[in-house]
Design a protein around this motif. Structure first.
Motif, mmCIF file in Angstrom:
data_model
loop_
_atom_site.group_PDB
_atom_site.id
_atom_site.type_symbol
_atom_site.label_atom_id
_atom_site.label_comp_id
_atom_site.label_asym_id
_atom_site.label_seq_id
_atom_site.Cartn_x
_atom_site.Cartn_y
_atom_site.Cartn_z
ATOM 1 N N SER A 1 -20.865 80.960 80.797
ATOM 2 C CA SER A 1 -21.984 80.699 79.888
ATOM 3 C C SER A 1 -23.109 81.717 80.055
ATOM 4 O O SER A 1 -23.986 81.819 79.187
ATOM 5 N N GLN A 2 -23.108 82.488 81.154
ATOM 6 C CA GLN A 2 -24.132 83.505 81.383
ATOM 7 C C GLN A 2 -23.739 84.853 80.782
ATOM 8 O O GLN A 2 -24.504 85.820 80.862
ATOM 9 N N VAL A 3 -22.564 84.916 80.175
ATOM 10 C CA VAL A 3 -22.077 86.153 79.554
ATOM 11 C C VAL A 3 -22.162 86.018 78.041
ATOM 12 O O VAL A 3 -21.631 85.053 77.469
ATOM 13 N N GLY A 4 -22.840 86.966 77.400
ATOM 14 C CA GLY A 4 -22.969 86.892 75.953
ATOM 15 C C GLY A 4 -21.645 87.094 75.246
ATOM 16 O O GLY A 4 -21.259 86.332 74.365
ATOM 17 N N GLU A 5 -20.917 88.122 75.629
ATOM 18 C CA GLU A 5 -19.598 88.420 75.073
ATOM 19 C C GLU A 5 -18.776 89.107 76.146
ATOM 20 O O GLU A 5 -19.280 89.966 76.869
ATOM 21 N N ALA A 6 -17.514 88.722 76.236
ATOM 22 C CA ALA A 6 -16.614 89.339 77.214
ATOM 23 C C ALA A 6 -15.338 89.780 76.510
ATOM 24 O O ALA A 6 -14.722 88.998 75.776
ATOM 25 N N ARG A 7 -14.967 91.034 76.724
ATOM 26 C CA ARG A 7 -13.706 91.559 76.216
ATOM 27 C C ARG A 7 -12.867 91.986 77.419
ATOM 28 O O ARG A 7 -13.264 92.881 78.166
ATOM 29 N N GLY B 1 -14.999 79.861 85.271
ATOM 30 C CA GLY B 1 -15.733 78.715 85.761
ATOM 31 C C GLY B 1 -16.039 77.754 84.627
ATOM 32 O O GLY B 1 -15.637 77.968 83.474
ATOM 33 N N PRO B 2 -16.762 76.658 84.911
ATOM 34 C CA PRO B 2 -17.067 75.661 83.884
ATOM 35 C C PRO B 2 -17.832 76.273 82.709
ATOM 36 O O PRO B 2 -18.734 77.083 82.885
ATOM 37 N N SER B 3 -17.445 75.870 81.504
ATOM 38 C CA SER B 3 -18.118 76.357 80.299
ATOM 39 C C SER B 3 -17.857 75.375 79.168
ATOM 40 O O SER B 3 -16.770 74.795 79.068
ATOM 41 N N ARG B 4 -18.840 75.191 78.291
ATOM 42 C CA ARG B 4 -18.674 74.302 77.135
ATOM 43 C C ARG B 4 -17.932 74.981 75.994
ATOM 44 O O ARG B 4 -17.409 74.334 75.094
ATOM 45 N N SER B 5 -17.911 76.305 75.982
ATOM 46 C CA SER B 5 -17.230 77.043 74.928
ATOM 47 C C SER B 5 -16.713 78.372 75.473
ATOM 48 O O SER B 5 -17.358 79.003 76.308
ATOM 49 N N LEU B 6 -15.543 78.770 74.987
ATOM 50 C CA LEU B 6 -14.948 80.036 75.399
ATOM 51 C C LEU B 6 -14.745 80.966 74.202
ATOM 52 O O LEU B 6 -13.971 81.917 74.270
ATOM 53 N N ASP B 7 -15.454 80.686 73.110
ATOM 54 C CA ASP B 7 -15.310 81.505 71.907
ATOM 55 C C ASP B 7 -15.749 82.946 72.128
ATOM 56 O O ASP B 7 -15.336 83.845 71.386
ATOM 57 N N HIS B 8 -16.599 83.167 73.119
ATOM 58 C CA HIS B 8 -17.130 84.507 73.349
ATOM 59 C C HIS B 8 -16.251 85.318 74.318
ATOM 60 O O HIS B 8 -16.575 86.452 74.645
#
Length: 249
Positions: free
Chosen positions: A204-210, A222-229
């Motif tokens: 969640s601390q990463v704006g976008e990851a490729r 780690g825990p995250s509410r969304s993995l769209d990014h």
């Protein structure tokens, strides 16, 4: 007042006896320290026998430190690139402090901490990377071959070597991670990993990851509410953006 006076006297006596009985602390171990001239330098390559410690900050003088006073560090400038060579082979023995303006860092594995928000940094590595800090853009490139050395050394053809490597029992936990993004706010993260694991502890601390994964690479989040990014591309497949843009005519 008498009891309090006696108590103070007793405490002072205990401190005096302890000072007389206890041995003196050992003197600080001698170290090798040096200052780095990074005027005009944009890329730093660190050559050492094992992983190093790198601190990126703008509120201190760039320099290095080694635990052995008999060791030496050579510095070589090539244009806007500085090469630091150390004979140290101790794990995290070689510590280097650099300004936040460095744009490229080539390391034999490293624990990298940034105390300032970086604008843009590319890390090229041949071993494990552990990252802590903020960055507008962070890129990590794995310089190792896609096939483990034991398979390549066996003289197998490339495809057979890849198949043999795929049958290995890899560690999918902490022991198998090659790149760990422990903490920090990162606007854009790019990781090209040939084999081993990438761990992003706080997605969640990463704006976008490729993330580009080789045939023996894997990803742990780690825990995250969304993995769209989080965008994942496996080696040998078309990039999502490129595939979406292909003509169907």
């Amino acid at each position: 007042m008498m009891p309090r006076t006696l108590a103070c006297f007793g405490l002072a006596l205990v401190v005096l006896v302890a000072a007389l009985v206890l041995p003196d602390p050992p003197p600080a171990a001698p170290v090798t320290r040096g200052v780095l001239d990074l005027e005009g330098i944009r890329e730093v390559e660190i050559q050492a026998g094992s992983a190093v410690v790198v601190v990126l900050r703008d509120d201190a003088t760039p320099g290095f430190e080694l635990p052995d006073p008999g060791q030496d560090v050579t510095q070589r400038r090539v244009g806007d690139r500085l090469v630091l060579s150390s004979p140290s082979s101790g794990y995290f023995d070689f510590r280097v402090q650099l300004p936040a303006g460095i744009r490229t860092l080539v390391v034999p594995g490293a624990r990298i901490t940034s105390t300032a928000k970086l604008e843009d940094l590319e890390v090229r590595t041949t071993a494990a990377i552990h990252w802590i800090g903020d960055a507008a853009e962070l890129r990590v490139q794995d310089l190792r071959p896609a096939v483990a050395p034991r398979h390549a050394a066996a003289g197998l053809p490339e495809m057979d070597a890849l198949a043999a490597a795929a049958n290995d029992q890899d560690c999918l936990g902490e022991c198998g991670k090659v790149v760990t993004i422990e903490s920090g706010r990162i606007g854009r993260l790019e990781v090209d990993l040939r084999r081993g694991g990438l761990g992003i502890n706080e997605p969640s601390q990463v704006g976008e990851a490729r993330v580009r994964l080789g045939p023996k690479a894997w990803l742990a989040l780690g825990p995250s509410r969304s993995l769209d990014h989080i965008h994942i591309q496996q080696e040998g497949t078309a990039a999502p953006d490129a595939a979406a843009g292909e003509s169907t005519e």
